[in-house]
Design a protein around this motif. Structure first.
Motif, PDB file in Angstrom:
ATOM      1  N   ARG A  61       8.677   1.948   0.295  1.00 50.07           N
ATOM      2  CA  ARG A  61       7.336   2.211   0.340  1.00 50.07           C
ATOM      3  C   ARG A  61       7.170   3.531  -0.345  1.00 50.07           C
ATOM      4  O   ARG A  61       7.786   4.482  -0.300  1.00 50.07           O
ATOM      5  CB  ARG A  61       6.775   2.405   1.693  1.00 50.07           C
ATOM      6  CG  ARG A  61       5.329   2.476   1.669  1.00 50.07           C
ATOM      7  CD  ARG A  61       4.635   2.567   3.284  1.00 50.07           C
ATOM      8  NE  ARG A  61       3.280   2.414   3.279  1.00 50.07           N
ATOM      9  CZ  ARG A  61       2.402   2.666   4.331  1.00 50.07           C
ATOM     10  NH1 ARG A  61       2.990   3.017   5.573  1.00 50.07           N
ATOM     11  NH2 ARG A  61       1.199   2.350   4.124  1.00 50.07           N
ATOM     12  N   TYR A  62       6.142   3.531  -1.459  1.00 54.26           N
ATOM     13  CA  TYR A  62       5.692   4.591  -2.067  1.00 54.26           C
ATOM     14  C   TYR A  62       4.790   5.307  -1.488  1.00 54.26           C
ATOM     15  O   TYR A  62       3.810   4.966  -0.965  1.00 54.26           O
ATOM     16  CB  TYR A  62       5.177   4.121  -3.551  1.00 54.26           C
ATOM     17  CG  TYR A  62       6.270   3.523  -4.515  1.00 54.26           C
ATOM     18  CD1 TYR A  62       6.892   4.458  -5.521  1.00 54.26           C
ATOM     19  CD2 TYR A  62       6.744   2.334  -4.507  1.00 54.26           C
ATOM     20  CE1 TYR A  62       7.738   4.044  -6.237  1.00 54.26           C
ATOM     21  CE2 TYR A  62       7.557   1.946  -5.351  1.00 54.26           C
ATOM     22  CZ  TYR A  62       8.296   2.836  -6.098  1.00 54.26           C
ATOM     23  OH  TYR A  62       9.014   2.156  -7.245  1.00 54.26           O
ATOM     24  N   HIS A  63       4.912   6.870  -1.619  1.00 53.56           N
ATOM     25  CA  HIS A  63       3.766   7.811  -1.389  1.00 53.56           C
ATOM     26  C   HIS A  63       2.839   7.859  -2.380  1.00 53.56           C
ATOM     27  O   HIS A  63       3.104   7.524  -3.443  1.00 53.56           O
ATOM     28  CB  HIS A  63       4.575   8.977  -1.207  1.00 53.56           C
ATOM     29  CG  HIS A  63       5.615   9.284   0.133  1.00 53.56           C
ATOM     30  ND1 HIS A  63       6.261  10.387   0.511  1.00 53.56           N
ATOM     31  CD2 HIS A  63       6.192   8.277   0.732  1.00 53.56           C
ATOM     32  CE1 HIS A  63       6.980  10.226   1.370  1.00 53.56           C
ATOM     33  NE2 HIS A  63       6.965   8.794   1.592  1.00 53.56           N
ATOM     34  N   ASP A  64       1.647   8.460  -2.126  1.00 55.97           N
ATOM     35  CA  ASP A  64       0.791   8.732  -3.168  1.00 55.97           C
ATOM     36  C   ASP A  64       1.370   9.604  -4.206  1.00 55.97           C
ATOM     37  O   ASP A  64       0.971   9.501  -5.499  1.00 55.97           O
ATOM     38  CB  ASP A  64      -0.522   9.406  -2.605  1.00 55.97           C
ATOM     39  CG  ASP A  64      -1.263   8.625  -1.639  1.00 55.97           C
ATOM     40  OD1 ASP A  64      -1.337   7.083  -1.852  1.00 55.97           O
ATOM     41  OD2 ASP A  64      -2.046   8.888  -0.830  1.00 55.97           O
ATOM     42  N   ARG A  83       9.544   7.941  -2.367  1.00 54.82           N
ATOM     43  CA  ARG A  83       9.563   6.732  -1.838  1.00 54.82           C
ATOM     44  C   ARG A  83      10.264   6.908  -0.594  1.00 54.82           C
ATOM     45  O   ARG A  83      10.967   7.568  -0.553  1.00 54.82           O
ATOM     46  CB  ARG A  83      10.533   5.731  -2.741  1.00 54.82           C
ATOM     47  CG  ARG A  83       9.698   5.440  -4.055  1.00 54.82           C
ATOM     48  CD  ARG A  83      10.594   4.846  -4.946  1.00 54.82           C
ATOM     49  NE  ARG A  83      11.615   5.731  -5.639  1.00 54.82           N
ATOM     50  CZ  ARG A  83      12.580   5.373  -6.507  1.00 54.82           C
ATOM     51  NH1 ARG A  83      12.605   4.032  -6.903  1.00 54.82           N
ATOM     52  NH2 ARG A  83      13.150   6.372  -7.081  1.00 54.82           N
ATOM     53  N   GLN A 106       0.830  -1.283  -0.079  1.00 54.17           N
ATOM     54  CA  GLN A 106      -0.063  -0.030   0.126  1.00 54.17           C
ATOM     55  C   GLN A 106       0.900   1.451   0.191  1.00 54.17           C
ATOM     56  O   GLN A 106       2.034   1.370   0.798  1.00 54.17           O
ATOM     57  CB  GLN A 106      -0.894  -0.046   1.382  1.00 54.17           C
ATOM     58  CG  GLN A 106      -2.015  -1.337   1.287  1.00 54.17           C
ATOM     59  CD  GLN A 106      -2.797  -1.104   2.546  1.00 54.17           C
ATOM     60  OE1 GLN A 106      -2.174  -0.488   3.630  1.00 54.17           O
ATOM     61  NE2 GLN A 106      -3.927  -1.744   2.533  1.00 54.17           N
ATOM     62  N   THR A 107       0.407   2.125  -0.765  1.00 57.71           N
ATOM     63  CA  THR A 107       0.989   3.576  -0.546  1.00 57.71           C
ATOM     64  C   THR A 107       0.913   4.185   0.630  1.00 57.71           C
ATOM     65  O   THR A 107       0.270   3.927   1.444  1.00 57.71           O
ATOM     66  CB  THR A 107       0.651   4.738  -1.601  1.00 57.71           C
ATOM     67  OG1 THR A 107      -0.893   4.608  -1.656  1.00 57.71           O
ATOM     68  CG2 THR A 107       0.724   3.891  -3.120  1.00 57.71           C
ATOM     69  N   ASP A 109       6.221   0.486 -11.497  1.00 58.39           N
ATOM     70  CA  ASP A 109       7.284   0.904 -10.575  1.00 58.39           C
ATOM     71  C   ASP A 109       8.502   1.207 -11.234  1.00 58.39           C
ATOM     72  O   ASP A 109       9.124   0.822 -12.360  1.00 58.39           O
ATOM     73  CB  ASP A 109       7.589  -0.682 -10.134  1.00 58.39           C
ATOM     74  CG  ASP A 109       8.819  -0.671  -9.170  1.00 58.39           C
ATOM     75  OD1 ASP A 109       9.214   0.420  -8.822  1.00 58.39           O
ATOM     76  OD2 ASP A 109       9.313  -1.810  -8.433  1.00 58.39           O
TER      77      ASP A 109
END
Length: 315
Positions: A95-98, A102, A18-19, A252
């Motif tokens: 982890r990616y932000h919206d 990252r 999840q972002t 990605d």
């Protein structure tokens, strides 16, 4: 065909499903994926059928095995990858932000890949290589810089060539001795692959034109200026050629620049016309962003050609 060597980290990447921001609560993760910028670069080279090898170190664990299995299967010479019996394979939790930004948690410095050394196997790989690719991500210490410089000098002495993808931040150049070390590497470079402002970062110039003049004066024969969604431009002393970026759905972005670099360097060594080489490299980078996992998007020549054909028919 000319053999390409690279030095640097092999690690696994484990991604949040999840972002969001950070890793401060339990969350679902997917991985491990084979990763490490030099490993992605050299895997892309191998997928194109070019002889190649990597100098690195992994732990005696499953994370190391999945990387070595992938690289070996795709055709990379892994004879110079040491197996460290006491340190784990490197890792990166992502982890990616919206927004697409990252968060990373790395274990590199204290992992097996933080202990890469000039072994007898590494020396043998350099003796068999015709080209060295240097990556900024692998220049994190004086020892790693010296290993890359020693390899570059050995390959250049026997008539080989060097490419350099700096991947540098301005603050890195403020570390003691770093700018001087980068200048030493540039002095050995034949093919320079900067991104964005990196074109001027290692020169005294304040604009792209003067930077190119200065870089060619240092002995660099070709520059590929990567500009993300704006595409990429190839320069030599006689001509400039630009390739526009392909429009794709991004899954990605990790590894896209490494795939671009692997594809372009391969074709540059083969003497492919720069306009064609740029187009193929841009396609390799676009394909990379369509797969989840940093090394999952490396592509063979047939896949790249089919992608370009599809893009042209859809235009």
């Amino acid at each position: 065909m000319k053999k390409i060597a690279v030095i640097g980290e092999i690690l696994v990447e484990i991604m949040a499903d999840q972002t969001g921001e950070g890793f401060r609560e339990p969350l679902a993760l997917t991985g491990p994926f084979p990763s490490g910028a030099p490993a992605i670069f050299i895997d892309q080279v191998a997928k194109l059928g070019q002889p190649c090898g990597i100098v690195s170190s992994v732990g005696r664990d499953d994370f190391g095995r999945i990387n070595l299995d992938r690289l070996r299967t795709d055709g990379v010479d892994i004879s110079a990858v040491a197996i460290d019996p006491t340190r784990p394979t490197g890792s990166a939790f992502v982890r990616y932000h919206d927004s697409g930004a990252r968060d990373f948690i790395f274990n590199i410095e204290h992992a097996a890949c933080g202990q890469i050394a000039m072994t007898a196997e590494a020396d043998q790989l350099f003796q068999s290589a015709d080209h060295l690719h240097i990556m900024g991500s692998s220049l994190s210490s004086e020892r790693f810089i010296e290993i890359n410089l020693k390899a570059a000098e050995a390959i250049k002495t026997k008539g080989g060539t060097v490419s350099f993808d700096p991947n540098l931040r301005k603050e890195m150049l403020n570390r003691p001795g770093m700018r001087e070390a980068m200048q030493r590497i540039v002095s050995q470079t034949d093919l320079f692959l900067p991104s964005g402002e990196e074109l001027t970062l290692l020169t005294n110039a304040d604009n792209d034109r003067d930077a190119l003049t200065e870089l060619f004066g240092m002995g660099i024969s070709a520059v590929v200026h990567k500009q993300g969604a704006q595409g990429a431009t190839y320069h030599n002393a006689a001509r400039s050629v630009t390739a526009t970026a392909f429009t794709v759905d991004e899954v990605d972005p990790t590894g896209a620049g490494d795939c671009f670099g692997g594809a372009f360097t391969t074709h540059w060594l083969r003497g492919t016309d720069p306009e064609i080489a740029l187009r193929l490299a841009t396609a390799a980078g676009a394909l990379a962003v369509g797969k989840r996992g940093p090394m999952e998007g490396t592509s063979d020549a047939a896949t790249i050609e089919a992608f370009i054909k599809h893009q042209e028919e859809a235009a």
